[in-house]
Motif scaffolding. Sequence first.
Motif, PDB file in Angstrom:
ATOM      1  N   ALA A   1      23.198 132.613 -27.896  1.00 31.38           N
ATOM      2  CA  ALA A   1      22.282 131.481 -27.804  1.00 31.38           C
ATOM      3  C   ALA A   1      21.036 131.030 -28.548  1.00 31.38           C
ATOM      4  CB  ALA A   1      21.132 131.863 -26.620  1.00 31.38           C
ATOM      5  N   LEU A   2      20.831 131.672 -29.929  1.00 28.52           N
ATOM      6  CA  LEU A   2      20.684 131.100 -30.601  1.00 28.52           C
ATOM      7  C   LEU A   2      21.240 130.383 -31.579  1.00 28.52           C
ATOM      8  CD1 LEU A   2      18.582 133.947 -31.845  1.00 28.52           C
ATOM      9  CD2 LEU A   2      17.250 131.910 -31.326  1.00 28.52           C
ATOM     10  N   ARG A   3      22.346 130.570 -31.879  1.00 26.01           N
ATOM     11  CA  ARG A   3      23.575 129.439 -32.383  1.00 26.01           C
ATOM     12  C   ARG A   3      23.290 128.692 -32.299  1.00 26.01           C
ATOM     13  NH1 ARG A   3      27.568 133.977 -32.801  1.00 26.01           N
ATOM     14  NH2 ARG A   3      28.511 132.992 -31.199  1.00 26.01           N
ATOM     15  N   VAL A   4      23.771 128.759 -30.520  1.00 22.19           N
ATOM     16  CA  VAL A   4      23.807 127.512 -29.779  1.00 22.19           C
ATOM     17  C   VAL A   4      23.082 126.645 -29.397  1.00 22.19           C
ATOM     18  CG1 VAL A   4      24.593 126.292 -27.600  1.00 22.19           C
ATOM     19  CG2 VAL A   4      25.529 128.539 -28.486  1.00 22.19           C
ATOM     20  N   ARG A   5      21.833 126.812 -29.474  1.00 26.38           N
ATOM     21  CA  ARG A   5      20.408 126.696 -29.975  1.00 26.38           C
ATOM     22  C   ARG A   5      20.265 125.559 -31.296  1.00 26.38           C
ATOM     23  NH1 ARG A   5      14.524 127.622 -27.858  1.00 26.38           N
ATOM     24  NH2 ARG A   5      13.208 126.319 -29.418  1.00 26.38           N
ATOM     25  N   ALA A   6      20.496 126.175 -32.605  1.00 23.89           N
ATOM     26  CA  ALA A   6      20.484 125.925 -33.385  1.00 23.89           C
ATOM     27  C   ALA A   6      21.741 124.537 -33.775  1.00 23.89           C
ATOM     28  CB  ALA A   6      21.199 126.735 -34.447  1.00 23.89           C
ATOM     29  N   ALA A   7      23.054 124.654 -33.551  1.00 25.76           N
ATOM     30  CA  ALA A   7      23.693 123.656 -32.698  1.00 25.76           C
ATOM     31  C   ALA A   7      23.529 122.227 -32.237  1.00 25.76           C
ATOM     32  CB  ALA A   7      25.114 124.095 -32.548  1.00 25.76           C
ATOM     33  N   LEU A   8      22.933 122.466 -31.313  1.00 26.15           N
ATOM     34  CA  LEU A   8      21.768 121.429 -30.616  1.00 26.15           C
ATOM     35  C   LEU A   8      20.986 120.993 -31.957  1.00 26.15           C
ATOM     36  CD1 LEU A   8      21.681 123.057 -27.345  1.00 26.15           C
ATOM     37  CD2 LEU A   8      23.549 121.003 -28.074  1.00 26.15           C
ATOM     38  N   HIS A   9      19.996 121.405 -32.158  1.00 25.40           N
ATOM     39  CA  HIS A   9      19.329 120.536 -33.516  1.00 25.40           C
ATOM     40  C   HIS A   9      20.217 120.318 -34.521  1.00 25.40           C
ATOM     41  CE1 HIS A   9      17.024 123.610 -30.520  1.00 25.40           C
ATOM     42  NE2 HIS A   9      16.064 121.879 -30.275  1.00 25.40           N
ATOM     43  N   GLY A  10      21.312 120.708 -35.221  1.00 26.03           N
ATOM     44  CA  GLY A  10      21.724 120.449 -36.090  1.00 26.03           C
ATOM     45  C   GLY A  10      21.215 121.101 -37.096  1.00 26.03           C
ATOM     46  N   ARG A  11      20.446 122.884 -37.363  1.00 28.95           N
ATOM     47  CA  ARG A  11      20.587 123.390 -38.038  1.00 28.95           C
ATOM     48  C   ARG A  11      20.985 125.114 -38.358  1.00 28.95           C
ATOM     49  NH1 ARG A  11      14.405 122.202 -36.941  1.00 28.95           N
ATOM     50  NH2 ARG A  11      14.225 123.648 -34.379  1.00 28.95           N
ATOM     51  N   SER A  12      20.644 125.318 -39.098  1.00 28.07           N
ATOM     52  CA  SER A  12      21.104 127.085 -38.889  1.00 28.07           C
ATOM     53  C   SER A  12      20.073 127.817 -38.263  1.00 28.07           C
ATOM     54  CB  SER A  12      21.269 127.684 -40.600  1.00 28.07           C
ATOM     55  OG  SER A  12      19.740 128.011 -41.115  1.00 28.07           O
ATOM     56  N   THR A  13      21.025 128.866 -37.765  1.00 33.24           N
ATOM     57  CA  THR A  13      20.958 129.538 -37.065  1.00 33.24           C
ATOM     58  C   THR A  13      19.001 130.744 -37.719  1.00 33.24           C
ATOM     59  OG1 THR A  13      22.495 130.432 -35.623  1.00 33.24           O
ATOM     60  CG2 THR A  13      21.038 132.032 -35.994  1.00 33.24           C
ATOM     61  N   GLU A  14      19.651 130.928 -39.035  1.00 31.21           N
ATOM     62  CA  GLU A  14      18.686 131.347 -39.993  1.00 31.21           C
ATOM     63  C   GLU A  14      17.375 130.283 -39.452  1.00 31.21           C
ATOM     64  OE1 GLU A  14      17.003 132.297 -44.397  1.00 31.21           O
ATOM     65  OE2 GLU A  14      19.240 132.927 -43.356  1.00 31.21           O
TER      66      GLU A  14
ATOM     67  N   GLU B   1      16.395 127.944 -37.765  1.00 33.32           N
ATOM     68  CA  GLU B   1      15.693 127.944 -35.844  1.00 33.32           C
ATOM     69  C   GLU B   1      14.981 128.879 -35.441  1.00 33.32           C
ATOM     70  OE1 GLU B   1      16.095 125.942 -32.083  1.00 33.32           O
ATOM     71  OE2 GLU B   1      16.928 125.141 -33.917  1.00 33.32           O
ATOM     72  N   ILE B   2      16.235 130.294 -35.906  1.00 30.87           N
ATOM     73  CA  ILE B   2      14.796 130.559 -35.466  1.00 30.87           C
ATOM     74  C   ILE B   2      13.072 130.878 -36.020  1.00 30.87           C
ATOM     75  CG2 ILE B   2      14.350 134.297 -36.109  1.00 30.87           C
ATOM     76  CD1 ILE B   2      17.862 134.140 -36.022  1.00 30.87           C
ATOM     77  N   ARG B   3      13.451 130.245 -38.040  1.00 32.07           N
ATOM     78  CA  ARG B   3      12.062 130.098 -38.541  1.00 32.07           C
ATOM     79  C   ARG B   3      11.190 129.921 -37.705  1.00 32.07           C
ATOM     80  NH1 ARG B   3      14.877 129.721 -43.664  1.00 32.07           N
ATOM     81  NH2 ARG B   3      15.293 128.120 -42.847  1.00 32.07           N
ATOM     82  N   ASP B   4      11.699 128.570 -37.023  1.00 30.25           N
ATOM     83  CA  ASP B   4      11.612 127.252 -36.234  1.00 30.25           C
ATOM     84  C   ASP B   4      10.163 128.018 -35.115  1.00 30.25           C
ATOM     85  OD1 ASP B   4      10.303 124.457 -35.903  1.00 30.25           O
ATOM     86  OD2 ASP B   4      11.794 124.689 -33.591  1.00 30.25           O
ATOM     87  N   ILE B   5      11.630 128.273 -33.991  1.00 30.43           N
ATOM     88  CA  ILE B   5      10.975 129.098 -32.883  1.00 30.43           C
ATOM     89  C   ILE B   5       9.380 129.897 -33.614  1.00 30.43           C
ATOM     90  CG2 ILE B   5      11.674 130.843 -31.252  1.00 30.43           C
ATOM     91  CD1 ILE B   5      14.463 129.846 -31.756  1.00 30.43           C
ATOM     92  N   LEU B   6       9.682 131.034 -34.587  1.00 33.34           N
ATOM     93  CA  LEU B   6       8.844 131.630 -34.612  1.00 33.34           C
ATOM     94  C   LEU B   6       7.483 130.960 -34.878  1.00 33.34           C
ATOM     95  CD1 LEU B   6      10.172 134.458 -36.632  1.00 33.34           C
ATOM     96  CD2 LEU B   6       9.454 134.624 -34.536  1.00 33.34           C
ATOM     97  N   GLU B   7       7.222 130.192 -36.055  1.00 31.72           N
ATOM     98  CA  GLU B   7       6.456 129.458 -36.184  1.00 31.72           C
ATOM     99  C   GLU B   7       5.864 128.811 -35.049  1.00 31.72           C
ATOM    100  OE1 GLU B   7       4.620 125.816 -39.317  1.00 31.72           O
ATOM    101  OE2 GLU B   7       6.272 127.144 -40.158  1.00 31.72           O
ATOM    102  N   ILE B   8       6.331 127.817 -34.409  1.00 28.12           N
ATOM    103  CA  ILE B   8       6.218 127.530 -32.827  1.00 28.12           C
ATOM    104  C   ILE B   8       5.112 128.415 -32.052  1.00 28.12           C
ATOM    105  CG2 ILE B   8       6.452 126.570 -30.554  1.00 28.12           C
ATOM    106  CD1 ILE B   8       8.609 124.372 -32.384  1.00 28.12           C
ATOM    107  N   ALA B   9       5.887 129.958 -32.103  1.00 27.67           N
ATOM    108  CA  ALA B   9       5.997 130.964 -31.553  1.00 27.67           C
ATOM    109  C   ALA B   9       3.886 131.199 -32.155  1.00 27.67           C
ATOM    110  CB  ALA B   9       6.293 132.197 -31.357  1.00 27.67           C
ATOM    111  N   VAL B  10       3.875 131.579 -33.693  1.00 27.31           N
ATOM    112  CA  VAL B  10       2.333 131.967 -33.767  1.00 27.31           C
ATOM    113  C   VAL B  10       1.305 130.813 -34.416  1.00 27.31           C
ATOM    114  CG1 VAL B  10       3.678 134.341 -34.340  1.00 27.31           C
ATOM    115  CG2 VAL B  10       4.071 132.078 -36.106  1.00 27.31           C
ATOM    116  N   ARG B  11       1.943 129.490 -35.021  1.00 27.11           N
ATOM    117  CA  ARG B  11       0.983 128.743 -34.879  1.00 27.11           C
ATOM    118  C   ARG B  11       1.269 126.952 -34.096  1.00 27.11           C
ATOM    119  NH1 ARG B  11       1.344 127.666 -41.065  1.00 27.11           N
ATOM    120  NH2 ARG B  11       0.340 126.227 -40.763  1.00 27.11           N
ATOM    121  N   PRO B  12       1.068 127.383 -32.464  1.00 25.27           N
ATOM    122  CA  PRO B  12       1.570 126.035 -32.186  1.00 25.27           C
ATOM    123  C   PRO B  12       0.060 125.389 -32.159  1.00 25.27           C
ATOM    124  CG  PRO B  12       0.191 128.254 -31.563  1.00 25.27           C
ATOM    125  CD  PRO B  12       0.144 128.623 -32.114  1.00 25.27           C
TER     126      PRO B  12
END
Length: 86
Positions: free
Chosen positions: A16-29, A31-42
């Motif tokens: 799911a992370l790989r698919v989400r990253a592809a949809l956003h045009g970025r690497s899985t890594e 994408e994970i950084r972006d998800i974490l940043e939004i979660a802890v620093r909304p």
Amino acid sequence: MANVNVRNLPDAVHRALRVRAALHGRSTEAEIRDILEIAVRPPERVKLGSLLTSIAREAGGGLTDEEYARFESVRDKMPAEPMSFE
């Protein structure tokens, strides 16, 4: 910059992370950084300076333009000297 390892990540979550990253045009890594940043620093988080300003306004302690100008005229505008530990 810090590194984090995530162990025992279920395959379905990784896919799911790989698919989400592809949809956003970025690497899985990335994408994970972006998800974490939004979660802890909304973006809608209340910042300390804004909170203190709103408290002062509610308490009626806001400065008028004249008061601000007075403080600004007497404020020391020279840069601070760095502390020496020698």
